[in-house]
Design an enzyme around this catalytic site. Structure first.
Site, short mmCIF file in Angstrom:
data_model
loop_
_atom_site.label_atom_id
_atom_site.label_comp_id
_atom_site.label_asym_id
_atom_site.label_seq_id
_atom_site.Cartn_x
_atom_site.Cartn_y
_atom_site.Cartn_z
N HIS A 276 0.83 -1.21 0.00
CA HIS A 276 0.00 0.00 0.00
C HIS A 276 0.86 1.26 0.00
O HIS A 276 1.32 1.72 1.05
CB HIS A 276 -0.90 -0.03 1.25
CG HIS A 276 -1.99 0.98 1.23
ND1 HIS A 276 -3.20 0.75 1.84
CD2 HIS A 276 -2.08 2.23 0.70
CE1 HIS A 276 -3.97 1.81 1.69
NE2 HIS A 276 -3.30 2.72 0.99
N HIS B 198 1.33 5.31 -2.14
CA HIS B 198 0.81 6.31 -3.07
C HIS B 198 2.01 7.00 -3.73
O HIS B 198 2.79 7.66 -3.04
CB HIS B 198 -0.05 7.33 -2.34
CG HIS B 198 -1.27 6.74 -1.72
ND1 HIS B 198 -2.48 6.66 -2.38
CD2 HIS B 198 -1.47 6.18 -0.50
CE1 HIS B 198 -3.38 6.08 -1.60
NE2 HIS B 198 -2.78 5.77 -0.45
N ARG C 274 1.62 9.10 -6.47
CA ARG C 274 1.12 10.43 -6.84
C ARG C 274 1.31 10.82 -8.30
O ARG C 274 0.94 11.94 -8.68
CB ARG C 274 1.77 11.50 -5.97
CG ARG C 274 1.60 11.33 -4.47
CD ARG C 274 0.15 11.30 -4.06
NE ARG C 274 -0.02 11.45 -2.61
CZ ARG C 274 -1.11 11.12 -1.96
NH1 ARG C 274 -2.13 10.59 -2.61
NH2 ARG C 274 -1.21 11.31 -0.65
N ASN D 37 -5.48 6.15 -7.09
CA ASN D 37 -6.19 7.43 -6.93
C ASN D 37 -5.31 8.55 -7.46
O ASN D 37 -4.69 9.31 -6.73
CB ASN D 37 -6.61 7.66 -5.47
CG ASN D 37 -5.48 7.53 -4.48
OD1 ASN D 37 -4.47 6.88 -4.73
ND2 ASN D 37 -5.64 8.17 -3.33
N ASN E 275 -6.03 9.16 7.30
CA ASN E 275 -7.29 8.47 7.10
C ASN E 275 -7.04 6.99 6.84
O ASN E 275 -6.43 6.64 5.83
CB ASN E 275 -8.03 9.08 5.90
CG ASN E 275 -9.47 8.60 5.80
OD1 ASN E 275 -9.98 7.96 6.71
ND2 ASN E 275 -10.10 8.90 4.69
N ASP F 127 0.94 2.58 3.79
CA ASP F 127 0.04 3.64 3.30
C ASP F 127 0.81 4.94 3.15
O ASP F 127 0.33 6.03 3.52
CB ASP F 127 -1.17 3.81 4.23
CG ASP F 127 -2.27 4.68 3.62
OD1 ASP F 127 -2.18 4.99 2.42
OD2 ASP F 127 -3.20 5.06 4.36
N PHE G 104 -5.72 14.49 4.19
CA PHE G 104 -5.36 13.30 4.96
C PHE G 104 -4.07 12.68 4.41
O PHE G 104 -3.86 12.66 3.20
CB PHE G 104 -6.47 12.25 4.87
CG PHE G 104 -7.74 12.62 5.58
CD1 PHE G 104 -7.86 12.45 6.95
CD2 PHE G 104 -8.83 13.11 4.87
CE1 PHE G 104 -9.04 12.77 7.61
CE2 PHE G 104 -10.02 13.43 5.52
CZ PHE G 104 -10.13 13.26 6.90
#
Length: 425
Positions: A57, A59, A61, A91, A275, A302, A320
């Site tokens: 997990h 990110h 970006r 995302n 979050n 995360d 978040f």
């Protein structure tokens, strides 16, 4: 090309060994290796050698938010933290919800990434809770699984259809669980500290109620259902019960939820906004116990970098997210292993073997005859986490300034050095 790593220790072994690597493959572990003229020699300084960490997990970006992080900087941060395999969330902008966009992202991951990058595809088009994405096309393009991380799928019918198709394709569905109707504008946990700071709270049931819904849908569809970043004791309880009932569910917990709770929030600052939020003491304890008893399968960071200005403000306005790739092992080792809550073996398994097994990835172990992914860990050297040392573009973490042990000094992916720290003799 041959590489000889000298004087390292295996887990639970006191005698130092050498590792011989040739053309990226681990050829042997022992003492009796003859140094040849074309052999690169690396001094291990007595460090512990571990399989490269696997993070389910992160990110990165890119595309869309490259002022926060890029594929290059995010993967270099992972390498610095000892991670050799990472799984990136979708995302992004644009959301990679078509075959063409997904293939473009996969290509960039391969060319820009310093470590091995697997890519998730979205469950739904544009991460909205309406229409499922073209999952078959995305699987054919190389998707590891499907997730709308960052937002929960709000419509049970959409989630059911997504699970049904993911099960048909034999791929996992990875869930960010959050019922928007129960958020009430919250920015931190609904508990003790939000009242002291006069900030709106996020109910724990916003997470656990959607997990409970999804578990029954997973049972009905037969999908492999993986829950992201568990944070509440109720979530641990319902997953424990679901596993006993034979539902195919796995889950992860983050370092920050294991190491902090709401009472560690010092003030109204964006670095404490994540979050799911930091929960109560009882939730933190339930997460640790869940990891120990196997209810929680693995640890994932995360890693969620943001720009400095957008995080350096009140939680009411900040986004978040917290970074974690570079600090995960050292913080967990210092706070949980050295203080007797976890064994070193339990921690390493939660970062290597367990996450790889969840999605049947052929990594997380040191095997002779296989590509050599490893990290060397300096367990007894104390250091201070300093902002100037971050490789990630994001510095949004409240752990800066902590004294830690166990920093990686070298990371290899398939025998190639992707991070190396100068070690004083």
């Amino acid at each position: 090309m041959k590489t000889l790593i000298k004087n390292v220790h295996l887990l639970n072994e006191t005698v130092s060994v050498h590792l011989l690597i040739e053309d990226g493959i681990l050829q042997g572990i022992g003492k009796d290796f003859v140094k040849e003229t074309d052999t690169q020699v690396i001094e291990g300084h007595g460090a512990l050698v571990s399989p490269g960490f696997v993070d389910l997990h992160v990110h990165l970006r890119e595309p869309g938010f490259t002022y926060k992080e890029t594929i290059k900087t995010g993967s270099l941060a992972a390498a610095k933290g000892g991670f050799t395999t990472i799984c990136a969330m979708p995302n992004l902008n644009p959301v990679p919800d078509t075959k063409e966009l997904f293939q473009e992202l996969m290509k960039k991951n391969q060319t820009e990434g310093a470590v091995r990058i697997f890519q998730y595809a979205p469950i739904t088009e544009n991460l909205r809770s309406e229409t499922i994405s073209p999952m078959k096309e995305l699987k054919d393009a190389g998707a590891l699984g499907f997730t709308n991380d960052g937002v929960g799928v709000q419509t049970a019918g959409t989630m059911y259809l997504g699970m049904k198709e993911a099960a048909r394709l034999n791929l996992p569905l990875i869930a960010h669980t959050e019922d928007d109707s129960l958020l009430f504008g919250g920015v931190m946990h609904e508990g003790i500290k939000n009242k002291e700071l006069n900030l709106p709270g996020i109910l724990g049931v916003a997470e656990s109620s959607q997990i409970a819904r999804d578990l029954l849908l997973a049972e009905a569809t037969g999908v492999h259902y993986h829950v992201c970043h568990l944070s509440t004791r109720e979530s641990v309880r319902v997953i424990r019960d679901a596993k006993k009932a034979g539902i195919h569910v796995t889950c992860e917990v983050t370092p920050h939820h294991l190491l902090m709770n709401e009472e560690d929030i010092l003030n109204d600052h964006g670095y404490f906004k994540m979050n799911p939020p930091l929960r109560g003491k009882e939730d933190q304890e339930a997460l640790i116990e869940g990891l120990i008893d196997g209810t929680i399968d693995c640890i994932a960071t995360d890693h969620a970098p943001h720009g400095y200005e957008e995080k350096n403000q009140s939680m009411l306005k900040a986004p978040f997210g917290i970074t974690g790739s570079e600090t995960a092992f050292s913080l967990l080792y210092t706070e949980l292993v050295k203080k007797g809550r976890l064994s070193l073996e339990q921690l390493l398994n939660a970062l290597t073997v367990k996450p790889a097994e969840i999605f049947n990835l052929p990594y997380g172990k040191l095997r002779i005859g296989q590509p050599c992914d490893l990290t060397l860990l300096q367990l007894e050297q104390e250091e201070i986490i300093e902002e100037k040392d971050y490789v990630s573009m994001g510095v949004n973490t409240p752990f800066t300034g902590r004294k830690v042990f166990g920093n990686p000094i070298l990371t290899m992916v398939a025998g190639k050095i992707v991070y190396e720290k100068k070690v004083e003799k």
